[in-house]
Write an enzyme that holds these catalytic residues in place. Sequence first.
Site, PDB file in Angstrom:
ATOM      1  N   CYS A  67       0.805  -1.223   0.000  1.00  0.00           N
ATOM      2  CA  CYS A  67       0.000   0.000   0.000  1.00  0.00           C
ATOM      3  C   CYS A  67       0.839   1.274   0.000  1.00  0.00           C
ATOM      4  O   CYS A  67       0.574   2.211  -0.764  1.00  0.00           O
ATOM      5  CB  CYS A  67      -0.972  -0.008   1.169  1.00  0.00           C
ATOM      6  SG  CYS A  67      -0.203   0.056   2.809  1.00  0.00           S
TER       7      CYS A  67
ATOM      8  N   HIS B 266      -2.326   1.388   6.919  1.00  0.00           N
ATOM      9  CA  HIS B 266      -2.756   1.255   5.530  1.00  0.00           C
ATOM     10  C   HIS B 266      -3.025   2.637   4.932  1.00  0.00           C
ATOM     11  O   HIS B 266      -3.563   3.519   5.603  1.00  0.00           O
ATOM     12  CB  HIS B 266      -4.019   0.395   5.445  1.00  0.00           C
ATOM     13  CG  HIS B 266      -4.386   0.013   4.042  1.00  0.00           C
ATOM     14  ND1 HIS B 266      -3.597  -0.790   3.247  1.00  0.00           N
ATOM     15  CD2 HIS B 266      -5.472   0.348   3.282  1.00  0.00           C
ATOM     16  CE1 HIS B 266      -4.178  -0.960   2.066  1.00  0.00           C
ATOM     17  NE2 HIS B 266      -5.321  -0.279   2.068  1.00  0.00           N
TER      18      HIS B 266
ATOM     19  N   HIS C 180      -5.981   1.664  -3.958  1.00  0.00           N
ATOM     20  CA  HIS C 180      -4.966   1.213  -3.010  1.00  0.00           C
ATOM     21  C   HIS C 180      -4.539  -0.210  -3.340  1.00  0.00           C
ATOM     22  O   HIS C 180      -5.149  -0.890  -4.179  1.00  0.00           O
ATOM     23  CB  HIS C 180      -5.518   1.281  -1.577  1.00  0.00           C
ATOM     24  CG  HIS C 180      -6.689   0.371  -1.351  1.00  0.00           C
ATOM     25  ND1 HIS C 180      -6.742  -0.573  -0.351  1.00  0.00           N
ATOM     26  CD2 HIS C 180      -7.889   0.249  -2.012  1.00  0.00           C
ATOM     27  CE1 HIS C 180      -7.903  -1.204  -0.392  1.00  0.00           C
ATOM     28  NE2 HIS C 180      -8.607  -0.730  -1.386  1.00  0.00           N
TER      29      HIS C 180
END
Length: 233
Positions: free
Chosen positions: A140, A194, A206
Amino acid sequence: MSMLHVAAITPKHSKSSKNKPKQSAVTTKKVKVEQSSHHNIAVTTSDGESVTLPKVKQKLVDNSLLSASVSSDLMADASFSKSLASLQQRLIEKKEMEELSSLLGVTIADVTLLPLYREAADWLGTRYRRGGMSRKAVDCSGFTNIIYKNVFGIQLDRVSTAIAKNVTESIAKEDLLPGDMVFFSTFNKKYINHVGVYIGDGKFIHASIKHGVIVSTLSEGYYSKAWRKGGRI
């Protein structure tokens, strides 16, 4: 009545020679020109000779006006060509925005954001790998780094937690703009682990562990609960 200079050629004889050709000298006589009728012009030379010539209609053109006219036409042509090229470019951009809108599931209206959407769409489907930062696989924070470097020329920190700490401005969910970052605490973590990139209409792109690079919605139960903040550099 007007005065004209007429070049009269008067032969000039020289001694005959087998090797030298005859030469001629050019002298100039002044003449008076008078329009005698609608059809003829009488010309009298300075030595009294009279010659009748047909009238010649002439039209003088101002070169400066001609140049201005030609220049104006060229400028008009250049302007038209430029306008046509601009129209073609807008049509191409419109078609591209429509295609990217369909691909990413968002409405794209701002042509200046095309670089962001092009880059984002180009990574769709790339598989996930922790620490990855290439076309083969990304995580990510690696994916977000690539987007920011390629689109905005900005180098981010390598991990999500550090990126979140160093954003210039924290953004509420309702104030997000395309290109802003979105941060989450997944797997019941207390810290941010994240990150993704917001692309509008409540959606972000993402690198997810299960599906690789995908588009998700902030209102989804999982990401709605994991939401922490938005960020802007």
